[in-house]
Design a protein around this motif. Structure first.
Motif, PDB file in Angstrom:
ATOM      1  N   GLY A 186       0.804  -1.213   0.000  1.00 15.41           N
ATOM      2  CA  GLY A 186       0.000   0.000   0.000  1.00 15.41           C
ATOM      3  C   GLY A 186       0.835   1.258   0.000  1.00 15.41           C
ATOM      4  O   GLY A 186       0.546   2.207  -0.731  1.00 15.41           O
ATOM      5  N   ILE A 187       1.889   1.263   0.790  1.00 13.91           N
ATOM      6  CA  ILE A 187       2.657   2.502   0.934  1.00 13.91           C
ATOM      7  C   ILE A 187       3.375   2.851  -0.369  1.00 13.91           C
ATOM      8  O   ILE A 187       3.633   4.028  -0.654  1.00 13.91           O
ATOM      9  CB  ILE A 187       3.653   2.383   2.122  1.00 13.91           C
ATOM     10  N   ILE A 188       3.669   1.830  -1.188  1.00 11.07           N
ATOM     11  CA  ILE A 188       4.324   2.119  -2.475  1.00 11.07           C
ATOM     12  C   ILE A 188       3.284   2.384  -3.557  1.00 11.07           C
ATOM     13  O   ILE A 188       3.426   3.303  -4.361  1.00 11.07           O
ATOM     14  CB  ILE A 188       5.243   0.944  -2.882  1.00 11.07           C
ATOM     15  N   ALA A 189       2.215   1.587  -3.565  1.00 11.99           N
ATOM     16  CA  ALA A 189       1.293   1.641  -4.701  1.00 11.99           C
ATOM     17  C   ALA A 189       0.299   2.788  -4.600  1.00 11.99           C
ATOM     18  O   ALA A 189      -0.132   3.320  -5.615  1.00 11.99           O
ATOM     19  CB  ALA A 189       0.540   0.308  -4.813  1.00 11.99           C
ATOM     20  N   LEU A 190      -0.086   3.191  -3.385  1.00 13.46           N
ATOM     21  CA  LEU A 190      -1.136   4.205  -3.254  1.00 13.46           C
ATOM     22  C   LEU A 190      -0.543   5.605  -3.371  1.00 13.46           C
ATOM     23  O   LEU A 190       0.592   5.850  -2.975  1.00 13.46           O
ATOM     24  CB  LEU A 190      -1.847   4.046  -1.910  1.00 13.46           C
ATOM     25  N   GLN A 191      -1.345   6.506  -3.932  1.00 17.19           N
ATOM     26  CA  GLN A 191      -0.874   7.872  -4.144  1.00 17.19           C
ATOM     27  C   GLN A 191      -1.279   8.802  -3.005  1.00 17.19           C
ATOM     28  O   GLN A 191      -0.496   9.630  -2.565  1.00 17.19           O
ATOM     29  CB  GLN A 191      -1.468   8.420  -5.449  1.00 17.19           C
ATOM     30  N   HIS A 192      -2.528   8.670  -2.578  1.00 18.51           N
ATOM     31  CA  HIS A 192      -3.074   9.578  -1.577  1.00 18.51           C
ATOM     32  C   HIS A 192      -2.274   9.474  -0.271  1.00 18.51           C
ATOM     33  O   HIS A 192      -2.014   8.378   0.217  1.00 18.51           O
ATOM     34  CB  HIS A 192      -4.536   9.208  -1.332  1.00 18.51           C
ATOM     35  N   LEU A 193      -1.900  10.640   0.277  1.00 17.86           N
ATOM     36  CA  LEU A 193      -1.026  10.624   1.451  1.00 17.86           C
ATOM     37  C   LEU A 193      -1.692   9.978   2.664  1.00 17.86           C
ATOM     38  O   LEU A 193      -1.031   9.283   3.437  1.00 17.86           O
ATOM     39  CB  LEU A 193      -0.608  12.053   1.797  1.00 17.86           C
ATOM     40  N   LEU A 194      -3.001  10.200   2.815  1.00 17.97           N
ATOM     41  CA  LEU A 194      -3.686   9.582   3.950  1.00 17.97           C
ATOM     42  C   LEU A 194      -3.665   8.065   3.844  1.00 17.97           C
ATOM     43  O   LEU A 194      -3.495   7.356   4.823  1.00 17.97           O
ATOM     44  CB  LEU A 194      -5.140  10.067   4.017  1.00 17.97           C
ATOM     45  N   ARG A 195      -3.843   7.584   2.602  1.00 16.63           N
ATOM     46  CA  ARG A 195      -3.794   6.129   2.405  1.00 16.63           C
ATOM     47  C   ARG A 195      -2.402   5.589   2.685  1.00 16.63           C
ATOM     48  O   ARG A 195      -2.236   4.509   3.250  1.00 16.63           O
ATOM     49  CB  ARG A 195      -4.216   5.784   0.986  1.00 16.63           C
ATOM     50  N   LYS A 196      -1.402   6.366   2.264  1.00 14.90           N
ATOM     51  CA  LYS A 196      -0.020   5.965   2.572  1.00 14.90           C
ATOM     52  C   LYS A 196       0.178   5.869   4.075  1.00 14.90           C
ATOM     53  O   LYS A 196       0.793   4.920   4.582  1.00 14.90           O
ATOM     54  CB  LYS A 196       0.950   6.989   1.982  1.00 14.90           C
TER      55      LYS A 196
END
Lengths: 104, 231
Positions: free
Chosen positions: A21-31
Motif C-alpha cells: 500500500g505505501i508504495i502503490a497508493l498515491q493519496h497521502l492519507l492512504r499511505k
C-alpha cells in the motif's frame, strides 16, 4: 501451529499488505494508513513470536506498548504535516498526476 | 506501463513475503538458549512493582520509556509549530450543544477517576501511565469538542510546562540516581516503588498533554492558512 504463531503470520500478512500500500497508493492519507498497517503487523509478529516461544513475555509486551505510543504520536504528527501540505500545496499526493483530483 | 509496475511490485511483495514466512518459521521452531520471562520473574522482587510489564517499562528498561516520552515531546512541539493558529484554544471552535454539555458533566469527572485508577493499578495489574494518559487525552478531546474552556492550551508557560513535565521529572530522577546512586536510572533499593509512582504520575500528565495538543494542533480553519500560503 499454535494461535500465537497464527498471530505472527497474520502480522506478516498485514506488514506485506501495508508495504504494498505505501508504495502503490498515491493519496497521502492512504499511505499513512498503510504505514500504520505495517507497524501493527510488526507488533503482532513480535508479540506472537515471543508468546509462541516462551509464553507471555513482558519484555516484548513493554516494547510493543512503547512502540504503539510512539506510533500514535508519529501518526498524529504526520496528519498535522499532511494537512499543512494540503493547505499550502492544495494537493493530497506528492506527485502531480492525472488521477490525483479524481480520488476521494 | 503503470499496470506493469503494479504487477512487478506485487511480485516483489510476494517474494519478500515468502522470505519473511521462511524466517518466521525458522525462528519459531529453532531453539535458542535463555528465556527473557524467566529473567524478568527472577528480578521481580527488586523492581518495586508487582506487574511484570510495568516493571520492564519503568525499571528494567526505563531507558526506552525515557526516550519514548522524549520522542512524544518532540512530536508535540513539531505539531504545535505546524499549526498556524494564534491560539490552540480558540472560542470560535467551541460548540454549544445542551446534550453534550450535560453528558460531559457526568463523563469528565468519571474519566478523570478512571485515569487516576489506571495509574495506580499499573503497579500490580494491566494499566499504567500510557493507558491513563490516553484516557486523560480522550477526556481533553471530549472537552474540546463539547466546548469547555481549556485555558491551559494557550501558548505559554502552562502548556510548555505540561508538555515537558513528564520528561523533565524522568530525566531528573535519572540524573539524581546517576550522581547519588550507582548508575543512570538505577533506582536505589527500597525507593523504586515511590520513584516509579512519581514518574508515572507526571508521565500521565505529559502524555495526555502531548496527545491532546497534537489533536488540537491540526489546523481547523482555512482562512489564515491560504493567506499565508500566498506570501
Amino acid at each position: 501451529m499454535t494461535p500465537d504463531l497464527f498471530y505472527a503470520f497474520t502480522g506478516l500478512v498485514l506488514f506485506i499488505t501495508g508495504l504494498f500500500g505505501i508504495i502503490a497508493l498515491q493519496h497521502l492519507l492512504r499511505k499513512l494508513l498503510a504505514f500504520n498497517l505495517m507497524g501493527s503487523g510488526t507488533f503482532l509478529m513480535l508479540v506472537g513470536l515471543a508468546q509462541h516461544r516462551n509464553g507471555t513475555d513482558p519484555v516484548v509486551q513493554a516494547l510493543v506498548l512503547t512502540g504503539i505510543v510512539v506510533a500514535i504520536a508519529a501518526t498524529a504528527l504526520a496528519l498535522v504535516l499532511i494537512r499543512r501540505y494540503y493547505h499550502l500545496a492544495g494537493r493530497v499526493s506528492l506527485e502531480r498526476d492525472a488521477t490525483d483530483e479524481g480520488r476521494p | 506501463m503503470k499496470c506493469r509496475g503494479l504487477v512487478s511490485l506485487l511480485l516483489l511483495c510476494a517474494a519478500l513475503g515468502w522470505v519473511l514466512v521462511y524466517s518466521l518459521w525458522s525462528i519459531a521452531f529453532n531453539p535458542v538458549g535463555g528465556s527473557l520471562p524467566e529473567q524478568v520473574s527472577k528480578a521481580m522482587a527488586d523492581s518495586g512493582v508487582d506487574h511484570p510489564i510495568t516493571a520492564v517499562l519503568l525499571n528494567f528498561r526505563s531507558y526506552d520509556t525515557l526516550l519514548e516520552i522524549g520522542v512524544l515531546v518532540i512530536a508535540a512541539i513539531a505539531g504545535i509549530s505546524m499549526a498556524r493558529l494564534p491560539s490552540l484554544e480558540d472560542p470560535a471552535f467551541r460548540t454549544h450543544d445542551a446534550l453534550l454539555d450535560a453528558l460531559q458533566r457526568w463523563f469528565v469527572p468519571l474519566m478523570w477517576l478512571v485515569a487516576g485508577y489506571l495509574v495506580w493499578a499499573g503497579a500490580h495489574q494491566p494499566g499504567g501511565a500510557f493507558q491513563a494518559g490516553a484516557v486523560l487525552a480522550a477526556t481533553g478531546v471530549l472537552m474540546r469538542l463539547g466546548g469547555m474552556p481549556m485555558g491551559f492550551l494557550q501558548p505559554g508557560y502552562l502548556l510548555r510546562a505540561g508538555l515537558i513535565l513528564g520528561f523533565a521529572v524522568f530525566l531528573l530522577v535519572a540524573l539524581v540516581t546517576a550522581v547519588v546512586g550507582d548508575a543512570f536510572l538505577a533506582y536505589p533499593a527500597g525507593t523504586a516503588k515511590y520513584l516509579i509512582l512519581l514518574i508515572e504520575l507526571f508521565l500521565t500528565l505529559s502524555i495526555a498533554m502531548v496527545l491532546l495538543s497534537l489533536f488540537v494542533a491540526a489546523p481547523v480553519n482555512d482562512a489564515p492558512e491560504s493567506q499565508e500560503g500566498h506570501q
